[in-house]
Write an enzyme that holds these catalytic residues in place. Structure first.
Site, PDB file in Angstrom:
ATOM      1  N   GLY A  61       7.938  -6.322  -0.499  1.00  0.00           N
ATOM      2  CA  GLY A  61       6.992  -5.421  -0.311  1.00  0.00           C
ATOM      3  C   GLY A  61       5.698  -5.784   0.278  1.00  0.00           C
ATOM      4  CG  HIS A  62       2.606  -7.772  -1.917  1.00  0.00           C
ATOM      5  ND1 HIS A  62       3.272  -8.396  -2.975  1.00  0.00           N
ATOM      6  CD2 HIS A  62       1.826  -7.110  -2.449  1.00  0.00           C
ATOM      7  CE1 HIS A  62       2.765  -7.899  -4.210  1.00  0.00           C
ATOM      8  NE2 HIS A  62       1.823  -7.112  -3.857  1.00  0.00           N
ATOM      9  CD  GLN A  85      -6.455  -2.373  -9.531  1.00  0.00           C
ATOM     10  OE1 GLN A  85      -7.240  -2.580  -8.538  1.00  0.00           O
ATOM     11  NE2 GLN A  85      -5.142  -2.060  -9.163  1.00  0.00           N
ATOM     12  CD  GLN A 102      -3.092   1.441  -4.967  1.00  0.00           C
ATOM     13  OE1 GLN A 102      -3.716   0.837  -6.085  1.00  0.00           O
ATOM     14  NE2 GLN A 102      -2.817   0.584  -4.060  1.00  0.00           N
ATOM     15  CB  VAL A 121      10.220  -3.324   0.477  1.00  0.00           C
ATOM     16  CG1 VAL A 121      11.341  -4.405   0.583  1.00  0.00           C
ATOM     17  CG2 VAL A 121       9.462  -3.282   2.064  1.00  0.00           C
ATOM     18  CG  MET A 152      10.944  -5.641  -3.784  1.00  0.00           C
ATOM     19  SD  MET A 152      10.944  -6.672  -2.475  1.00  0.00           S
ATOM     20  CE  MET A 152      12.613  -7.043  -1.906  1.00  0.00           C
ATOM     21  CB  SER A 195       3.637  -8.117  -9.079  1.00  0.00           C
ATOM     22  OG  SER A 195       3.192  -8.139  -7.688  1.00  0.00           O
TER      23      SER A 195
HETATM   24  P1  AMP Z   1      -0.451  -4.574  -5.474  1.00  0.00           P
HETATM   25  O1  AMP Z   1      -0.399  -6.339  -5.199  1.00  0.00           O
HETATM   26  O2  AMP Z   1       0.463  -4.326  -6.244  1.00  0.00           O
HETATM   27  O3  AMP Z   1      -1.969  -4.243  -5.545  1.00  0.00           O
HETATM   28  O4  AMP Z   1      -0.056  -3.999  -4.130  1.00  0.00           O
HETATM   29  C1  AMP Z   1      -0.555  -4.556  -2.764  1.00  0.00           C
HETATM   30  C2  AMP Z   1      -0.165  -3.628  -1.852  1.00  0.00           C
HETATM   31  O5  AMP Z   1       1.180  -3.683  -1.646  1.00  0.00           O
HETATM   32  C3  AMP Z   1      -0.380  -2.076  -1.980  1.00  0.00           C
HETATM   33  O6  AMP Z   1      -0.666  -1.491  -1.059  1.00  0.00           O
HETATM   34  C4  AMP Z   1       0.923  -1.716  -2.749  1.00  0.00           C
HETATM   35  O7  AMP Z   1       1.369  -0.340  -2.266  1.00  0.00           O
HETATM   36  C5  AMP Z   1       1.976  -2.633  -1.641  1.00  0.00           C
HETATM   37  N1  AMP Z   1       3.173  -2.444  -2.257  1.00  0.00           N
HETATM   38  C6  AMP Z   1       3.650  -2.886  -3.434  1.00  0.00           C
HETATM   39  N2  AMP Z   1       4.961  -2.970  -3.673  1.00  0.00           N
HETATM   40  C7  AMP Z   1       5.270  -2.583  -2.606  1.00  0.00           C
HETATM   41  C8  AMP Z   1       6.839  -2.252  -2.151  1.00  0.00           C
HETATM   42  N3  AMP Z   1       7.778  -2.315  -2.919  1.00  0.00           N
HETATM   43  N4  AMP Z   1       7.013  -1.605  -1.002  1.00  0.00           N
HETATM   44  C9  AMP Z   1       5.917  -1.590   0.092  1.00  0.00           C
HETATM   45  N5  AMP Z   1       4.521  -2.013  -0.461  1.00  0.00           N
HETATM   46  C10 AMP Z   1       4.311  -2.113  -1.880  1.00  0.00           C
END
Ligand code: AMP
Length: 280
Positions: free
Chosen positions: A36-37, A61, A154, A179, A187, A189
């Site tokens: 996803g990232h 957060q 968000q 994703v 997906m 973390s």
């Molecule tokens: P995070 O590390 O959870 O703060 O996410 C960082 C960025 O990755 C944010 O913009 C999330 O929305 C995006 N993100 C996290 N999971 C996914 C995913 N499965 N598909 C697309 N973008 C994602």
């Protein structure tokens, strides 16, 4: 890939680079990177002259200390993945770098958006998101900010932040599709924290949203919500919310009209998962 830990060094580097390249793309993350990232990094690589990824687990957060303490960290693997995609810059700030001594938390007038859904169940969460994103945007001043639709609310909050801080002419927000794993699980973390039994159950979240989508034209909103929540609870989820809302304002709606989205947040034991699906 160039690593920066200090915002001053990154700003100085970018001032020079901006003379050479037209577009700076930025992907903020909290690490433990997955596809996803990486899809966001790939979009930036296609469109921008320089791609910057930040990894910072933002304490402001998290409204739950256990969630913060157990947030997955995988920095070495993250670096390998970013190198394999040709990411140009990795910003790895410390807490003191983002929130220096004497830092005064700003309040952002996000309005109703931060009171509903995630905002209701995670008080203060979106103010924390705004604080960190505001700091990162001030340091990097990207032309394009890449976010994932997985965190739909968000995206709306950050869009509002960009307008509140008058950055809409400098930074364009690009939202990439969620994703998913092959079984439909979005997906995340946090999926790393699921044990194998929970991992098998987790796709039910996406299935519940698909059920709502498939039956949206034939059943009432309240009936769909009731059925989907009951199904998740029968499988062992503790549901914070499953709502059908206006896709722009995110205000929950009882009528099947206009552009709408279904959003869900639910726990498997102590692990909280979220997902969403546009209905039309
Ligand atoms: P995070 O590390 O959870 O703060 O996410 C960082 C960025 O990755 C944010 O913009 C999330 O929305 C995006 N993100 C996290 N999971 C996914 C995913 N499965 N598909 C697309 N973008 C994602």
């Amino acid at each position: 890939m160039i690593f920066f830990k200090k915002s001053k060094d990154l700003s100085k580097y970018l001032t020079n680079e901006k003379l050479k390249t037209t577009i700076v793309g930025f992907v903020p993350t909290m690490g433990a990177l997955h596809q996803g990232h990486l899809s966001l990094i790939e979009s930036s690589k296609k469109e921008a002259g320089i791609t910057i990824c930040s990894i910072f687990i933002n304490p402001t957060q998290f409204n739950n200390t256990d969630d913060f303490a157990k947030y997955p960290i995988a920095i070495e693997k993250d670096i390998e993945l970013l190198l394999s995609l040709g990411c140009d810059v990795l910003f790895l700030p410390s807490k003191e770098e983002i929130y220096p001594a004497g830092y005064l938390a700003k309040h952002f007038e996000v309005g109703k958006l931060e009171m509903i859904l995630e905002g209701h169940f995670r008080p203060g969460h979106f103010q924390g998101v705004c604080q960190v994103v505001d700091r990162l945007l001030e340091i990097i001043i990207p032309d394009r900010l890449y976010l994932g639709a997985k965190d739909y609310q968000q995206c709306k909050v950050i869009d509002k932040l960009i307008h509140l801080t008058n950055k809409q002419h400098t930074t364009q927000l690009i939202i990439s599709p969620t994703v998913r794993e092959e079984d439909g699980l979005a997906m995340s973390s946090r999926n790393l924290r699921l044990n194998s039994a929970q991992r098998k159950l987790a796709p039910a979240l996406h299935e519940a949203l698909k059920y709502v989508q498939e039956n949206f034209d034939t059943k009432s909103v309240s009936q769909l919500k009731k059925e989907a929540i009951e199904e998740l609870e029968a499988k062992g989820f503790k549901v914070d919310y499953l709502e059908i809302a206006d896709a722009e304002t995110l205000i929950p709606s009882e009528f099947n009209s206009g552009k709408q989205i279904a959003l869900v947040a639910a726990y498997l034991d102590k692990i909280r998962l979220i997902d969403n699906l546009l209905l039309r």
